[in-house]
Design a protein around this motif. Structure first.
Motif, short mmCIF file in Angstrom:
data_model
loop_
_atom_site.label_atom_id
_atom_site.label_comp_id
_atom_site.label_asym_id
_atom_site.label_seq_id
_atom_site.Cartn_x
_atom_site.Cartn_y
_atom_site.Cartn_z
N ILE A 58 0.86 -1.17 0.00
CA ILE A 58 0.00 0.00 0.00
C ILE A 58 0.90 1.22 0.00
CG2 ILE A 58 -1.88 -1.15 1.23
CD1 ILE A 58 -0.96 0.54 3.75
N SER A 59 0.33 2.37 -0.38
CA SER A 59 1.07 3.62 -0.21
C SER A 59 0.43 4.35 0.97
CB SER A 59 1.00 4.46 -1.49
OG SER A 59 -0.32 4.71 -1.85
N PHE A 60 1.28 4.81 1.89
CA PHE A 60 0.77 5.47 3.10
C PHE A 60 1.86 6.36 3.67
CE2 PHE A 60 -0.56 5.95 7.48
CZ PHE A 60 -1.95 6.03 7.38
N GLY A 61 1.50 7.61 3.95
CA GLY A 61 2.43 8.54 4.59
C GLY A 61 3.73 8.72 3.82
N GLY A 62 3.66 8.71 2.50
CA GLY A 62 4.86 8.92 1.69
C GLY A 62 5.71 7.68 1.50
N GLU A 63 5.22 6.52 1.96
CA GLU A 63 6.01 5.30 1.85
C GLU A 63 5.23 4.18 1.17
OE1 GLU A 63 7.29 4.06 5.71
OE2 GLU A 63 8.36 5.92 6.13
N GLU A 64 5.98 3.20 0.66
CA GLU A 64 5.40 1.95 0.20
C GLU A 64 5.49 0.99 1.37
OE1 GLU A 64 5.93 -0.35 -3.86
OE2 GLU A 64 7.63 -0.77 -2.57
N VAL A 65 4.33 0.48 1.82
CA VAL A 65 4.28 -0.35 3.02
C VAL A 65 3.89 -1.78 2.64
CG1 VAL A 65 3.18 -0.63 5.29
CG2 VAL A 65 3.58 1.68 4.37
#
Length: 147
Positions: A58-65
């Motif tokens: 997922i993309s979240f808070g500027g990161e790929e998680v």
């Protein structure tokens, strides 16, 4: 009537992607990407699922998680169910209607070694099908249903 899609739980540790999952893309190396979603910090976030890499991102808070627990989008699936005498099972696919408004359903019959589609006409208690230049009928047939 069932919905047109469903979210099916999947897990990377079990390497399980449900059959019929919706392919939505291709990774840089040609690997297939499927539509998913995952819970993250109270949100449910759209995800990309790449089975060959055993990954869901997922993309979240500027990161790929990377996520281990997720769901995969599976479009509606169809199946055939045996029926008789004009009856149709729940989820039967409406394929048309008569001039006076009676619903017709998509059916199929086995005839002379062929599987041939036709129309289930409930008030006539049969499935009509075109075969060898004629309209034929059968009181036994399969009905197309949405799973």
């Amino acid at each position: 009537m069932p919905g047109t899609y469903r979210w099916v739980p999947a897990c990377l540790s079990q390497r399980s992607i449900p059959p019929g999952a919706l392919r939505v893309g291709t990774d840089a190396d040609g690997d297939e990407i499927y539509a998913g979603r995952a819970h993250h910090e109270g949100d449910i976030v759209p995800a990309k699922v790449i089975p060959t890499k055993n990954a869901c991102y997922i993309s979240f808070g500027g990161e790929e998680v990377l996520k281990d627990q997720f769901e995969v989008l599976v479009p509606s699936m169809f199946a055939w169910q045996f029926s008789t005498n004009g009856e149709v099972p729940p989820g039967a696919v409406e394929a048309g209607s008569t001039a006076d408004g009676e619903k017709l359903y998509f059916g199929r019959v086995n005839h002379d070694g062929c599987t041939t589609p036709g129309k289930i006409h409930p008030s006539h208690a049969c499935c009509y099908y075109p075969f060898d230049g004629e309209e034929r009928s059968s009181a036994e047939y399969e009905c197309l249903v949405l799973m």
